[in-house]
Design a protein around this motif. Structure first.
Motif, PDB file in Angstrom:
ATOM      1  N   TYR A  53      36.549  36.642  52.767  1.00 32.90           N
ATOM      2  CA  TYR A  53      36.784  36.105  51.445  1.00 32.90           C
ATOM      3  C   TYR A  53      36.290  36.757  50.344  1.00 32.90           C
ATOM      4  O   TYR A  53      35.105  36.964  50.474  1.00 32.90           O
ATOM      5  CB  TYR A  53      36.615  34.454  51.573  1.00 32.90           C
ATOM      6  CG  TYR A  53      37.326  33.646  52.499  1.00 32.90           C
ATOM      7  CD1 TYR A  53      38.562  33.108  52.201  1.00 32.90           C
ATOM      8  CD2 TYR A  53      36.746  33.126  53.864  1.00 32.90           C
ATOM      9  CE1 TYR A  53      39.392  32.160  53.252  1.00 32.90           C
ATOM     10  CE2 TYR A  53      37.405  32.451  54.731  1.00 32.90           C
ATOM     11  CZ  TYR A  53      38.744  31.847  54.482  1.00 32.90           C
ATOM     12  OH  TYR A  53      39.476  31.035  55.318  1.00 32.90           O
ATOM     13  N   CYS A  54      36.788  36.582  48.857  1.00 33.54           N
ATOM     14  CA  CYS A  54      36.238  37.278  48.045  1.00 33.54           C
ATOM     15  C   CYS A  54      36.343  36.404  46.707  1.00 33.54           C
ATOM     16  O   CYS A  54      37.164  35.596  46.745  1.00 33.54           O
ATOM     17  CB  CYS A  54      36.646  38.628  47.838  1.00 33.54           C
ATOM     18  SG  CYS A  54      36.701  39.753  48.924  1.00 33.54           S
ATOM     19  N   VAL A  55      35.225  36.227  45.956  1.00 32.61           N
ATOM     20  CA  VAL A  55      35.447  35.345  44.547  1.00 32.61           C
ATOM     21  C   VAL A  55      35.440  36.494  43.687  1.00 32.61           C
ATOM     22  O   VAL A  55      35.053  37.519  43.439  1.00 32.61           O
ATOM     23  CB  VAL A  55      34.125  34.737  44.381  1.00 32.61           C
ATOM     24  CG1 VAL A  55      33.987  34.102  43.164  1.00 32.61           C
ATOM     25  CG2 VAL A  55      33.556  33.850  45.636  1.00 32.61           C
ATOM     26  N   GLY A  56      36.603  36.130  42.892  1.00 33.69           N
ATOM     27  CA  GLY A  56      37.184  36.891  41.976  1.00 33.69           C
ATOM     28  C   GLY A  56      36.246  37.532  40.783  1.00 33.69           C
ATOM     29  O   GLY A  56      36.139  38.632  40.343  1.00 33.69           O
ATOM     30  N   SER A  57      35.619  36.625  40.248  1.00 30.16           N
ATOM     31  CA  SER A  57      34.787  36.846  39.192  1.00 30.16           C
ATOM     32  C   SER A  57      33.638  35.812  38.909  1.00 30.16           C
ATOM     33  O   SER A  57      33.874  34.740  38.942  1.00 30.16           O
ATOM     34  CB  SER A  57      35.680  36.703  37.899  1.00 30.16           C
ATOM     35  OG  SER A  57      34.896  36.762  36.550  1.00 30.16           O
ATOM     36  N   ASN A  58      32.496  36.349  39.090  1.00 31.66           N
ATOM     37  CA  ASN A  58      31.359  35.055  39.315  1.00 31.66           C
ATOM     38  C   ASN A  58      30.186  35.620  38.553  1.00 31.66           C
ATOM     39  O   ASN A  58      29.046  34.755  38.719  1.00 31.66           O
ATOM     40  CB  ASN A  58      31.042  35.098  40.877  1.00 31.66           C
ATOM     41  CG  ASN A  58      30.380  33.983  41.035  1.00 31.66           C
ATOM     42  OD1 ASN A  58      30.568  32.802  40.451  1.00 31.66           O
ATOM     43  ND2 ASN A  58      29.744  33.736  42.273  1.00 31.66           N
ATOM     44  N   TYR A  59      30.444  36.395  37.660  1.00 27.32           N
ATOM     45  CA  TYR A  59      29.106  36.677  36.762  1.00 27.32           C
ATOM     46  C   TYR A  59      29.597  36.767  35.293  1.00 27.32           C
ATOM     47  O   TYR A  59      30.753  37.537  35.100  1.00 27.32           O
ATOM     48  CB  TYR A  59      28.385  38.019  37.006  1.00 27.32           C
ATOM     49  CG  TYR A  59      27.582  38.025  38.442  1.00 27.32           C
ATOM     50  CD1 TYR A  59      26.327  38.052  38.381  1.00 27.32           C
ATOM     51  CD2 TYR A  59      28.361  38.190  39.588  1.00 27.32           C
ATOM     52  CE1 TYR A  59      25.464  38.056  39.424  1.00 27.32           C
ATOM     53  CE2 TYR A  59      27.597  38.356  40.846  1.00 27.32           C
ATOM     54  CZ  TYR A  59      26.210  38.208  40.695  1.00 27.32           C
ATOM     55  OH  TYR A  59      25.516  38.250  42.054  1.00 27.32           O
ATOM     56  N   ARG A  60      29.092  36.193  34.396  1.00 27.30           N
ATOM     57  CA  ARG A  60      29.454  36.036  33.002  1.00 27.30           C
ATOM     58  C   ARG A  60      29.862  37.547  32.562  1.00 27.30           C
ATOM     59  O   ARG A  60      30.763  37.459  31.913  1.00 27.30           O
ATOM     60  CB  ARG A  60      28.603  35.065  32.168  1.00 27.30           C
ATOM     61  CG  ARG A  60      28.707  35.087  30.651  1.00 27.30           C
ATOM     62  CD  ARG A  60      30.164  34.093  30.439  1.00 27.30           C
ATOM     63  NE  ARG A  60      29.978  32.896  30.821  1.00 27.30           N
ATOM     64  CZ  ARG A  60      29.523  31.794  30.386  1.00 27.30           C
ATOM     65  NH1 ARG A  60      28.989  31.759  29.111  1.00 27.30           N
ATOM     66  NH2 ARG A  60      29.473  30.763  31.177  1.00 27.30           N
ATOM     67  N   ALA A  61      28.840  38.139  32.489  1.00 27.04           N
ATOM     68  CA  ALA A  61      28.987  39.396  31.878  1.00 27.04           C
ATOM     69  C   ALA A  61      29.973  40.359  32.364  1.00 27.04           C
ATOM     70  O   ALA A  61      30.853  40.941  31.693  1.00 27.04           O
ATOM     71  CB  ALA A  61      27.508  40.276  31.917  1.00 27.04           C
ATOM     72  N   HIS A  62      30.407  40.314  33.767  1.00 24.87           N
ATOM     73  CA  HIS A  62      31.527  40.855  34.368  1.00 24.87           C
ATOM     74  C   HIS A  62      32.603  40.112  34.111  1.00 24.87           C
ATOM     75  O   HIS A  62      33.913  40.928  33.699  1.00 24.87           O
ATOM     76  CB  HIS A  62      31.325  40.996  35.716  1.00 24.87           C
ATOM     77  CG  HIS A  62      32.688  41.660  36.630  1.00 24.87           C
ATOM     78  ND1 HIS A  62      33.200  42.816  36.402  1.00 24.87           N
ATOM     79  CD2 HIS A  62      33.354  41.163  37.494  1.00 24.87           C
ATOM     80  CE1 HIS A  62      34.139  42.972  37.007  1.00 24.87           C
ATOM     81  NE2 HIS A  62      34.238  41.997  37.977  1.00 24.87           N
ATOM     82  N   ALA A  63      32.851  39.048  33.975  1.00 22.67           N
ATOM     83  CA  ALA A  63      34.008  38.068  33.432  1.00 22.67           C
ATOM     84  C   ALA A  63      34.282  38.733  32.171  1.00 22.67           C
ATOM     85  O   ALA A  63      35.675  38.857  31.781  1.00 22.67           O
ATOM     86  CB  ALA A  63      34.055  36.606  33.453  1.00 22.67           C
ATOM     87  N   GLU A  64      33.500  38.634  31.288  1.00 21.93           N
ATOM     88  CA  GLU A  64      33.966  39.428  29.835  1.00 21.93           C
ATOM     89  C   GLU A  64      34.226  40.640  29.833  1.00 21.93           C
ATOM     90  O   GLU A  64      35.053  41.045  29.061  1.00 21.93           O
ATOM     91  CB  GLU A  64      32.353  38.931  29.070  1.00 21.93           C
ATOM     92  CG  GLU A  64      31.970  37.451  28.858  1.00 21.93           C
ATOM     93  CD  GLU A  64      30.852  37.336  28.014  1.00 21.93           C
ATOM     94  OE1 GLU A  64      30.571  36.283  27.567  1.00 21.93           O
ATOM     95  OE2 GLU A  64      29.957  38.416  28.016  1.00 21.93           O
ATOM     96  N   GLU A  65      33.659  41.602  30.671  1.00 24.61           N
ATOM     97  CA  GLU A  65      34.247  42.894  30.564  1.00 24.61           C
ATOM     98  C   GLU A  65      35.624  43.119  31.079  1.00 24.61           C
ATOM     99  O   GLU A  65      36.249  43.849  30.697  1.00 24.61           O
ATOM    100  CB  GLU A  65      33.166  43.993  31.517  1.00 24.61           C
ATOM    101  CG  GLU A  65      33.176  43.934  32.859  1.00 24.61           C
ATOM    102  CD  GLU A  65      32.255  44.888  33.485  1.00 24.61           C
ATOM    103  OE1 GLU A  65      31.868  45.610  32.806  1.00 24.61           O
ATOM    104  OE2 GLU A  65      32.365  44.823  34.720  1.00 24.61           O
ATOM    105  N   MET A  66      36.056  42.183  31.956  1.00 27.24           N
ATOM    106  CA  MET A  66      37.391  41.879  32.477  1.00 27.24           C
ATOM    107  C   MET A  66      38.159  41.138  31.543  1.00 27.24           C
ATOM    108  O   MET A  66      39.387  40.803  31.981  1.00 27.24           O
ATOM    109  CB  MET A  66      37.290  41.270  33.771  1.00 27.24           C
ATOM    110  CG  MET A  66      36.458  42.114  35.073  1.00 27.24           C
ATOM    111  SD  MET A  66      36.902  44.017  34.836  1.00 27.24           S
ATOM    112  CE  MET A  66      38.437  44.047  35.753  1.00 27.24           C
TER     113      MET A  66
END
Ligand code: MN
Length: 231
Positions: free
Chosen positions: A28-41
């Motif tokens: 299993y994988c979590v798609g987006s779990n750090y604020r800064a990475h979510a923002e870059e995506m």
């Protein structure tokens, strides 16, 4: 019982301090779990967790001190690294409460959620599944698993990734949007967790492309580092 042909070998990962291996059930994988990475995506980082899977035979287990090999995959021109803390489940369950979750953890390893970013982006545009971007052969390198009791205060540590000696990703694990117990609670509401499940818990900011010949070095406080060469 007999089979019409020999079944494929079970995916497994090395465990620090023993020759016995961790048999892998699902990834299993979590798609987006750090604020800064979510923002870059292009997201805010406050959305509910997104889960996806990789096939267990996408695992590239790498022994302590060894350099693993990841084949540059077909169809992509933008092959990305994502360094992630990987949680190895030792006790299964469903609807696990966050405050009970840590007793289900067997151990932790450093992993790479390798991504065909161009194909993932195309599928996002078409509202299609991410399989082709995330679930391809060799998409899940993983270093040796350290049992939880020996990982100590791991979750207060740091995670980082270098390509050819230059640091590209670095974060405190405390920057995760959803903590390890919260991830286990969310996941086990959707699927029954089974001993042997692996959870890639999301990547911090700084994802980027690698090319053939690049050396990826991933590290997490208290765990065995992971080295892989793209070939
Ligand atoms: Mn990821």
């Amino acid at each position: 019982m007999s089979y019409v042909f020999a079944p494929p070998p079970l995916a497994s990962a090395p465990v620090v301090g023993t020759t016995a291996r961790f048999p892998v059930h699902r990834i299993y994988c979590v798609g987006s779990n750090y604020r800064a990475h979510a923002e870059e995506m292009g997201r805010t980082g406050r959305e509910p967790p997104v889960f996806f899977m990789k096939p267990p035979d996408a695992l590239v287990p790498v022994e302590a001190g060894a350099t693993g090999e990841v084949l540059y995959p077909s169809l992509t021109h933008n092959f990305h690294h994502e360094v992630e803390l990987v949680v190895a489940i030792g006790i299964g369950g469903r609807d696990i409460a966050a405050d009970e979750a840590m007793r289900h953890v067997f151990g932790y390893g450093v992993g790479l959620d390798m991504t065909r970013r161009d194909l993932q982006a195309e599928m996002k545009k078409r509202s299609g599944p991410w399989c082709i971007g995330k679930g391809f052969d060799h998409a899940a390198p993983l270093g040796p698993i350290t049992v939880a009791a020996q990982a100590g205060t791991l979750l207060e540590g740091q995670i980082s990734l270098c390509v050819n000696g230059t640091q590209r990703q670095h974060s405190a694990l405390g920057e995760m949007t959803w903590s390890v117990p919260e991830i286990i609670a969310h996941l086990s509401a959707a699927w029954a967790l089974v001993p042997g499940d692996l959870i890639y818990t999301g990547t911090p900011a700084g994802v980027g492309a690698v090319e053939r010949g690049d050396l990826i070095e991933a590290a997490c406080t208290g765990l065995q580092p992971l080295r892989v060469r793209v070939s």
